[in-house]
Design a protein around this motif. Sequence first.
Motif, short mmCIF file in Angstrom:
data_model
loop_
_atom_site.label_atom_id
_atom_site.label_comp_id
_atom_site.label_asym_id
_atom_site.label_seq_id
_atom_site.Cartn_x
_atom_site.Cartn_y
_atom_site.Cartn_z
N LEU A 3 0.74 -1.21 0.05
CA LEU A 3 -0.08 -0.04 0.19
C LEU A 3 0.92 1.20 -0.08
O LEU A 3 2.01 1.19 0.69
N THR A 4 0.48 2.20 -0.62
CA THR A 4 0.95 3.65 -0.83
C THR A 4 -0.07 4.65 -0.24
O THR A 4 -1.17 4.58 -0.67
N ILE A 5 0.39 5.61 0.66
CA ILE A 5 -0.45 6.50 1.07
C ILE A 5 0.15 7.83 1.18
O ILE A 5 1.24 7.87 1.52
N GLU A 6 -0.58 8.57 0.76
CA GLU A 6 0.07 10.14 0.68
C GLU A 6 -1.04 10.79 1.54
O GLU A 6 -2.07 10.60 1.50
N ILE A 7 -0.24 11.58 2.57
CA ILE A 7 -1.19 12.10 3.66
C ILE A 7 -0.58 13.58 3.90
O ILE A 7 0.50 13.91 3.86
N SER A 8 -1.65 14.54 4.03
CA SER A 8 -1.27 15.85 4.70
C SER A 8 -2.13 16.02 5.79
O SER A 8 -3.07 15.64 6.03
N LYS A 9 -1.29 16.96 6.78
CA LYS A 9 -1.89 17.21 8.06
C LYS A 9 -1.98 18.75 8.18
O LYS A 9 -1.05 19.42 7.98
N TYR A 10 -3.29 19.06 8.41
CA TYR A 10 -3.47 20.75 8.61
C TYR A 10 -4.04 20.84 10.04
O TYR A 10 -5.28 20.75 10.34
N PRO A 11 -3.08 21.38 10.81
CA PRO A 11 -3.42 21.51 12.59
C PRO A 11 -4.32 22.77 12.23
O PRO A 11 -4.06 23.69 11.65
N LEU A 12 -5.33 23.02 13.11
CA LEU A 12 -6.23 24.04 13.31
C LEU A 12 -5.56 24.79 14.49
O LEU A 12 -6.15 25.04 15.39
N ALA A 13 -4.43 25.38 14.24
CA ALA A 13 -3.74 26.01 15.32
C ALA A 13 -2.77 27.14 14.62
O ALA A 13 -2.13 26.75 13.64
N ASP A 14 -2.25 28.12 15.37
CA ASP A 14 -1.40 28.95 15.18
C ASP A 14 0.12 28.28 14.77
O ASP A 14 0.82 28.51 13.88
N PRO A 31 9.49 0.52 12.08
CA PRO A 31 10.43 0.39 11.18
C PRO A 31 10.44 -0.41 9.92
O PRO A 31 11.37 -0.45 8.99
N ASN A 32 9.31 -0.98 9.89
CA ASN A 32 8.95 -1.61 8.34
C ASN A 32 7.98 -0.85 7.51
O ASN A 32 8.12 -1.34 6.33
N LEU A 33 7.75 0.38 7.79
CA LEU A 33 7.41 1.21 6.73
C LEU A 33 8.56 2.19 6.08
O LEU A 33 9.64 2.48 6.98
N HIS A 34 8.28 2.58 5.07
CA HIS A 34 9.15 3.55 4.20
C HIS A 34 8.63 4.80 4.25
O HIS A 34 7.28 5.12 3.59
N GLY A 46 4.31 0.42 2.20
CA GLY A 46 4.62 -0.84 3.08
C GLY A 46 3.48 -1.81 2.85
O GLY A 46 2.50 -1.65 2.21
N ASP A 47 3.52 -2.81 3.89
CA ASP A 47 2.29 -3.77 4.08
C ASP A 47 1.24 -3.26 4.38
O ASP A 47 0.99 -2.40 5.29
N TYR A 48 -0.08 -3.66 3.64
CA TYR A 48 -1.29 -3.08 3.88
C TYR A 48 -1.67 -2.78 5.27
O TYR A 48 -1.77 -1.85 6.10
N LYS A 74 -4.82 9.94 0.80
CA LYS A 74 -4.83 9.18 -0.70
C LYS A 74 -4.18 7.77 -0.52
O LYS A 74 -3.16 7.81 0.03
N PHE A 75 -5.30 6.78 -0.90
CA PHE A 75 -4.82 5.59 -0.74
C PHE A 75 -4.50 4.94 -2.17
O PHE A 75 -5.47 4.95 -2.87
N LEU A 76 -3.53 4.28 -2.42
CA LEU A 76 -3.15 3.49 -3.72
C LEU A 76 -2.38 2.08 -3.36
O LEU A 76 -1.91 1.92 -2.64
N HIS A 77 -3.07 1.44 -4.21
CA HIS A 77 -2.78 0.00 -4.26
C HIS A 77 -1.07 -0.08 -4.97
O HIS A 77 -0.98 0.42 -5.85
N GLY A 78 -0.41 -0.85 -4.12
CA GLY A 78 0.93 -1.26 -4.52
C GLY A 78 1.90 -0.14 -3.97
O GLY A 78 1.44 0.61 -3.33
N ASP A 79 3.01 -0.58 -4.06
CA ASP A 79 4.30 0.16 -3.57
C ASP A 79 4.46 1.15 -4.95
O ASP A 79 5.49 0.73 -5.52
N LEU A 80 4.48 2.35 -4.55
CA LEU A 80 4.55 3.47 -5.68
C LEU A 80 5.84 4.34 -5.28
O LEU A 80 5.78 5.42 -5.71
N ARG A 81 6.83 3.64 -4.51
CA ARG A 81 8.02 4.55 -4.33
C ARG A 81 8.74 4.94 -5.39
O ARG A 81 8.80 3.90 -6.34
N PRO A 82 9.22 5.99 -5.40
CA PRO A 82 10.17 6.33 -6.47
C PRO A 82 11.35 5.66 -6.46
O PRO A 82 11.93 5.18 -5.60
N GLN A 83 11.85 5.22 -7.86
CA GLN A 83 12.92 4.37 -7.90
C GLN A 83 14.05 5.15 -8.17
O GLN A 83 14.35 6.08 -8.75
#
Length: 84
Positions: A3-14, A31-34, A46-48, A74-83
């Motif tokens: 699984l590949t996830i792209e995540i953005s976090k937007y804190p509602l704080a100054d 440690p098993n996640l890239h 990493g692994d789903y 965003k959730f994407l099937h597979g390991d889409l790491r840049p080579q």
Amino acid sequence: MQLTIEISKYPLADNYLEPIKGFIDQLNQYPNLHILTNTLSTQVFGDYDEVMAALQACIKWSFEQYGKVVFVCKFLHGDLRPQD
């Protein structure tokens, strides 16, 4: 299954940098996640089951530590790491 996830976090704080850095630090404890981080988002590969468990724990931690934040994922099937 990978699984590949792209995540953005937007804190509602100054003070928004500390909650973002804290979330990334929590993800980096698995440690098993890239993890790739740039100025717009964090990508997790990493692994789903491992990725989803880490994401669940880190989002919960973030809510408990910092209160109101917005996560965009965003959730994407597979390991889409840049080579290299």
